[in-house]
Write a protein that holds these residues in place. Structure first.
Motif, PDB file in Angstrom:
ATOM      1  N   VAL A   3       0.870  -1.172   0.000  1.00 19.37           N
ATOM      2  CA  VAL A   3       0.000   0.000   0.000  1.00 19.37           C
ATOM      3  C   VAL A   3       0.908   1.223   0.000  1.00 19.37           C
ATOM      4  O   VAL A   3       1.712   1.406   0.907  1.00 19.37           O
ATOM      5  CB  VAL A   3      -0.929   0.023   1.234  1.00 19.37           C
ATOM      6  CG1 VAL A   3      -1.764   1.279   1.247  1.00 19.37           C
ATOM      7  CG2 VAL A   3      -1.802  -1.218   1.267  1.00 19.37           C
ATOM      8  N   LEU A   4       0.790   2.035  -1.038  1.00 17.49           N
ATOM      9  CA  LEU A   4       1.574   3.255  -1.132  1.00 17.49           C
ATOM     10  C   LEU A   4       0.618   4.438  -1.163  1.00 17.49           C
ATOM     11  O   LEU A   4       0.051   4.756  -2.195  1.00 17.49           O
ATOM     12  CB  LEU A   4       2.428   3.253  -2.405  1.00 17.49           C
ATOM     13  CG  LEU A   4       3.447   2.135  -2.530  1.00 17.49           C
ATOM     14  CD1 LEU A   4       4.093   2.152  -3.902  1.00 17.49           C
ATOM     15  CD2 LEU A   4       4.495   2.244  -1.452  1.00 17.49           C
ATOM     16  N   ASN A   5       0.427   5.065  -0.028  1.00 18.51           N
ATOM     17  CA  ASN A   5      -0.473   6.206  -0.009  1.00 18.51           C
ATOM     18  C   ASN A   5       0.290   7.525   0.049  1.00 18.51           C
ATOM     19  O   ASN A   5      -0.278   8.579  -0.119  1.00 18.51           O
ATOM     20  CB  ASN A   5      -1.503   6.106   1.123  1.00 18.51           C
ATOM     21  CG  ASN A   5      -0.850   5.879   2.467  1.00 18.51           C
ATOM     22  OD1 ASN A   5       0.362   5.928   2.585  1.00 18.51           O
ATOM     23  ND2 ASN A   5      -1.656   5.609   3.469  1.00 18.51           N
ATOM     24  N   LYS A   6       1.583   7.455   0.295  1.00 18.86           N
ATOM     25  CA  LYS A   6       2.420   8.645   0.254  1.00 18.86           C
ATOM     26  C   LYS A   6       3.702   8.258  -0.472  1.00 18.86           C
ATOM     27  O   LYS A   6       4.376   7.306  -0.091  1.00 18.86           O
ATOM     28  CB  LYS A   6       2.727   9.148   1.657  1.00 18.86           C
ATOM     29  CG  LYS A   6       3.448  10.471   1.652  1.00 18.86           C
ATOM     30  CD  LYS A   6       3.466  11.115   3.020  1.00 18.86           C
ATOM     31  CE  LYS A   6       4.129  12.472   2.891  1.00 18.86           C
ATOM     32  NZ  LYS A   6       4.017  13.247   4.104  1.00 18.86           N
ATOM     33  N   ILE A   7       4.031   8.970  -1.528  1.00 12.24           N
ATOM     34  CA  ILE A   7       5.162   8.581  -2.362  1.00 12.24           C
ATOM     35  C   ILE A   7       6.491   9.071  -1.789  1.00 12.24           C
ATOM     36  O   ILE A   7       7.469   8.352  -1.791  1.00 12.24           O
ATOM     37  CB  ILE A   7       4.966   9.103  -3.809  1.00 12.24           C
ATOM     38  CG1 ILE A   7       3.677   8.516  -4.405  1.00 12.24           C
ATOM     39  CG2 ILE A   7       6.161   8.777  -4.675  1.00 12.24           C
ATOM     40  CD1 ILE A   7       3.600   7.002  -4.404  1.00 12.24           C
ATOM     41  N   THR A   9       8.897  10.206   1.335  1.00 11.80           N
ATOM     42  CA  THR A   9       8.978  10.013   2.782  1.00 11.80           C
ATOM     43  C   THR A   9      10.067  10.870   3.417  1.00 11.80           C
ATOM     44  O   THR A   9      10.103  10.998   4.636  1.00 11.80           O
ATOM     45  CB  THR A   9       9.283   8.542   3.113  1.00 11.80           C
ATOM     46  OG1 THR A   9      10.563   8.211   2.541  1.00 11.80           O
ATOM     47  CG2 THR A   9       8.199   7.617   2.581  1.00 11.80           C
TER      48      THR A   9
END
Length: 190
Positions: A3-7, A9
């Motif tokens: 799950v990638l909800n923010k690319i 970090t």
């Protein structure tokens, strides 16, 4: 499942990245170089796939999925700890290498034997497959360097070696079963 909800970090801003086991390493490490080159190879295959017929495109799609498996494999060190991981560890297996060998043999059966080296080119698909072949060879060299310095799955190195052969033969198939291959003429420009 991923799950990638923010690319972004910001965790890699100082030149480190996390391996799949959570360990942080420099972005210039042999392991990151190996799986990064596999990622580049996958991108070149995406370009090749744009020019492919349905049959070759389907085979490339399988290989692209394998390359994500391979990246996951290379991004996790310490194979001896695989059994202790909290999730199944993804490793390339010999059956994936054998599948490539079977496909190489099937494609090669209809090709005339080579009497010269061939130059990358001919059709657009063949040119892209040859580019992918050279990136596969670089990825293989990176995986071999990793294997010499750290632990790495031997099947991963075999897969890359066989994949470059697959790409070479597929390039010939893409050139009307070798009819459009461009033969090297030694010393032709002297």
């Amino acid at each position: 499942m991923v799950v990638l909800n923010k690319i972004y970090t910001r965790t890699g801003d100082k030149g480190e990245t996390a391996l799949s086991n959570g360990e942080r390493v420099p972005k210039h490490s042999l392991r990151v170089e190996a799986y990064g080159t596999v990622d580049e190879l996958n991108a070149t295959l995406g370009l090749a796939r744009l020019h492919a017929t349905d049959e070759i495109a389907a085979r490339i799609a399988v290989i692209q999925n394998d390359l994500f498996d391979l990246g996951a494999d290379l991004s996790r060190p310490r194979m001896v700890e695989d059994a202790e991981a909290p999730y199944p560890v993804l490793r390339i297996i010999d059956a994936q290498v054998e599948r490539l060998e079977t496909e190489i043999d099937a494609m090669n059966a209809d090709l005339a034997p080579l009497r010269s080296f061939i130059l990358p080119g001919g059709s657009a698909l063949a040119a892209h497959l040859h580019l992918s072949r050279t990136v596969a060879r670089r990825a293989e060299r990176a995986a071999v360097a990793l294997s010499a310095a750290e632990d790495a799955n031997p099947a991963a190195v075999k897969y890359l070696n066989r994949l470059s052969d697959w790409l070479f033969v597929a390039g010939r198939v893409a050139n009307e079963n070798g009819a459009q291959d461009i033969l090297w003429v030694p010393g032709a420009s002297r």
